[in-house]
Design an enzyme around this catalytic site. Structure first.
Site, short mmCIF file in Angstrom:
data_model
loop_
_atom_site.label_atom_id
_atom_site.label_comp_id
_atom_site.label_asym_id
_atom_site.label_seq_id
_atom_site.Cartn_x
_atom_site.Cartn_y
_atom_site.Cartn_z
N CYS A 7 0.84 -1.14 -0.14
CA CYS A 7 0.04 0.03 0.02
C CYS A 7 0.85 1.13 -0.01
CB CYS A 7 -1.07 0.07 0.99
SG CYS A 7 -0.22 0.11 2.66
N ARG A 13 -3.34 -0.75 5.19
CA ARG A 13 -3.95 -1.85 4.55
C ARG A 13 -3.11 -2.94 4.40
NH1 ARG A 13 -5.12 2.28 0.03
NH2 ARG A 13 -3.36 3.12 0.76
N ASP A 123 -8.35 3.87 1.48
CA ASP A 123 -7.50 4.35 2.58
C ASP A 123 -8.03 4.61 3.51
OD1 ASP A 123 -5.29 5.38 3.86
OD2 ASP A 123 -4.39 6.22 2.44
P1 4NP Z 1 -1.75 2.79 4.16
O1 4NP Z 1 -2.51 4.10 4.82
O2 4NP Z 1 -1.14 3.07 2.61
O3 4NP Z 1 -3.08 1.81 4.00
O4 4NP Z 1 -0.81 2.39 5.02
C1 4NP Z 1 -1.89 5.49 4.87
C2 4NP Z 1 -0.87 5.73 5.90
C3 4NP Z 1 -0.44 6.68 5.94
C4 4NP Z 1 -0.42 7.77 5.08
C5 4NP Z 1 -1.23 7.46 4.08
C6 4NP Z 1 -1.94 6.29 3.94
N1 4NP Z 1 0.04 9.03 5.20
O5 4NP Z 1 -0.22 10.01 4.32
O6 4NP Z 1 0.87 9.21 6.00
#
Ligand code: 4NP
Length: 155
Positions: A7, A13, A123
């Site tokens: 991800c 995720r 997300d």
């Molecule tokens: P992930 O979620 O891609 O599912 O781990 C996110 C975690 C952090 C961020 C964006 C999405 N961020 O912008 O820090």
């Protein structure tokens, strides 16, 4: 067989997809290595988001032992299949592909549920708790299908 979940941050995720699939691989005594990574290095070295951890452990999948890392081109050599959560993950991973064989390993995970529809795992990072529950439901379903395919040597 080695499977990588990817991800953006590798704290919501993909560590959940990793943790659920690892648990099911163990429960089914399958010979599969599972790992996860993020296309960004924003959260490298961090444990999964506490909201994702709580949602996961409540539903039988502890993920507290996982640690975020960034996806690199070397992962194309290490893994047979690379599941991405959304289309921007896919774009970012494909930018690092060196040849067609690398690109052929990359799949949107929700296409396991509804083939060729290119649906995305939303997300949950900037939203509420219900987003984390929804992500769990989607990934629980997709990983059930992946496990069945592995058992049937269909993957
Ligand atoms: P992930 O979620 O891609 O599912 O781990 C996110 C975690 C952090 C961020 C964006 C999405 N961020 O912008 O820090």
């Amino acid at each position: 067989m080695k499977i990588l979940m990817v991800c953006l941050g590798n704290i919501c995720r993909s560590p959940l997809a990793d943790g659920i699939l690892r648990r099911k691989v163990r429960e089914n005594a399958l010979d599969v290595v599972v790992d996860s990574a993020g296309t960004s290095d924003f959260h490298a070295g961090e444990a999964p988001d506490h909201r994702m951890q709580e949602t996961a452990v409540k539903r039988g999948t502890p993920i507290d032992f996982l640690s975020a890392r960034q996806f690199t081109a070397a992962d194309f050599e290490q893994f047979d299949l690379i599941y991405v959560m959304d289309k921007s993950n896919r774009e970012n991973v494909l930018k690092l592909a060196r040849h067609e064989a690398d690109a052929a390993k990359v799949r949107l995970i929700l296409n396991e549920i509804q083939p060729a529809t290119d649906q995305e795992v939303p997300d949950p990072y900037f939203g509420g708790w219900e987003g984390f529950e929804q992500v769990y439901d989607l990934l629980d379903h997709a990983t059930d299908i992946i496990i069945e395919k592995i058992k049937n040597k269909d993957i």
